[in-house]
Design an enzyme around this catalytic site. Structure first.
Site, short mmCIF file in Angstrom:
data_model
loop_
_atom_site.label_atom_id
_atom_site.label_comp_id
_atom_site.label_asym_id
_atom_site.label_seq_id
_atom_site.Cartn_x
_atom_site.Cartn_y
_atom_site.Cartn_z
N CYS A 177 0.85 -1.19 0.00
CA CYS A 177 0.00 0.00 0.00
C CYS A 177 0.89 1.24 0.00
CB CYS A 177 -0.89 0.02 1.23
SG CYS A 177 -2.01 -1.39 1.40
N HIS A 181 1.16 5.16 -1.55
CA HIS A 181 0.53 6.09 -0.61
C HIS A 181 1.39 6.48 0.59
CE1 HIS A 181 -3.29 5.87 -2.70
NE2 HIS A 181 -3.21 4.55 -2.70
N ARG A 225 -13.13 -0.44 -1.87
CA ARG A 225 -11.94 0.33 -2.24
C ARG A 225 -10.68 -0.41 -1.86
NH1 ARG A 225 -9.15 1.57 -4.98
NH2 ARG A 225 -7.87 3.42 -5.28
N CYS A 229 -7.60 -2.20 -4.08
CA CYS A 229 -6.17 -1.93 -3.91
C CYS A 229 -5.38 -3.24 -3.86
CB CYS A 229 -5.94 -1.13 -2.63
SG CYS A 229 -6.35 0.61 -2.76
#
Length: 268
Positions: A177, A181, A225, A229
């Protein structure tokens, strides 16, 4: 000679700055697009349908969800979402909103787990009751500040697990992730990638989900969501209602603490 030199320098500056100008322009145009559509966000239709489902008597028990305890007492929806995920004493477990909905549908309405988790995500011509219910619940926290406590030992543990998952690299592309991000200024095509380690970014990102996705014509929840991802990282997608998703959600929600919740929002 001097004029030529100045021209070359000026040209070099413009060329170097072009990507930044393009990025700013694209960001501004997307913001304008969202603003134009905001007053007529189709998510309102999901919210209304969700409220009807919340009050509708269903299942073997012929009961509504109006006595569902989302953390603030049976039937209290206002302000519940901004305090989720949280530890629930009755199950001795940390739950996000969708896990708690599953629990309430099973205990109050008498549904089996299979029935309670049926069709979590809509597809063309096949709407999802869960997405509508989540739209209603989350809309009841609009304008309130995120206030996830993470004070219970299990909440702290969930946060730490979510943090580890956020930074865990793997899959076919060796992604995490954090690959997308954890740095300021990253983007994919025209899409800005929020830095979740930056408080203002984390607040802006988390407080606008769930959202109506124009490209899909559906309201998508945080579960959807995050599943997406994992899919894009080429990881196995977690099962719906998984503790993995709840842990990541706890990490994101806590990082967004203090942000004003404004969802269901509108996304591309």
């Amino acid at each position: 000679m001097r004029r030529t030199s100045h021209y070359v320098i000026a040209t070099a500056i413009i060329v170097a700055a072009a990507p930044a100008f393009a990025q700013t322009s694209a960001t501004d145009e997307i913001a304008k697009y969202r603003q134009l559509l905001a007053d007529g966000n189709p998510a309102e239709l999901w919210e209304m349908r969700g409220e009807e489902l919340w009050k509708k008597k269903e299942g073997p028990q012929k009961a509504s969800l109006e006595q569902c305890d989302l953390g603030k007492g049976p039937g209290v929806v206002k302000g519940a979402y901004v305090e989720l995920p949280r530890h629930f004493k009755d199950v001795n477990k940390v739950m996000d909103v969708e896990q708690r909905l599953i629990h309430c549908r099973m205990t109050l309405q008498g549904l089996t787990r299979e029935q309670a988790t049926k069709k979590p995500f809509a597809s063309p011509g096949s709407p999802s009751d869960i997405e509508a219910l989540v739209s209603y619940i989350t809309a009841e926290s609009k304008g309130m500040k995120m206030a996830v406590t993470a004070s219970h030992p299990q909440e702290k543990a969930a946060y730490e697990i979510g943090k580890k998952i956020f930074f865990y690299r793997g899959g076919a592309h060796d992604f995490a992730c954090a690959t997308c991000h954890s740095t300021d200024g990253q983007r994919i095509r025209l899409q800005e990638l929020p830095n979740i380690l930056n408080k203002s970014n984390a607040q802006a990102a988390y407080t606008t989900w769930p959202a109506y996705r124009v490209s899909q014509g559906e309201v998508r929840t945080m579960q959807h969501r995050l599943n997406d991802c994992f899919r894009q990282q080429r990881f196995p997608e977690p099962l719906y209602g998984s503790d993995v998703i709840t842990a990541v959600t706890m990490f994101l929600a806590k990082n967004a603490e203090g942000g004003v919740f404004n969802a269901p929002a509108l996304k591309r």
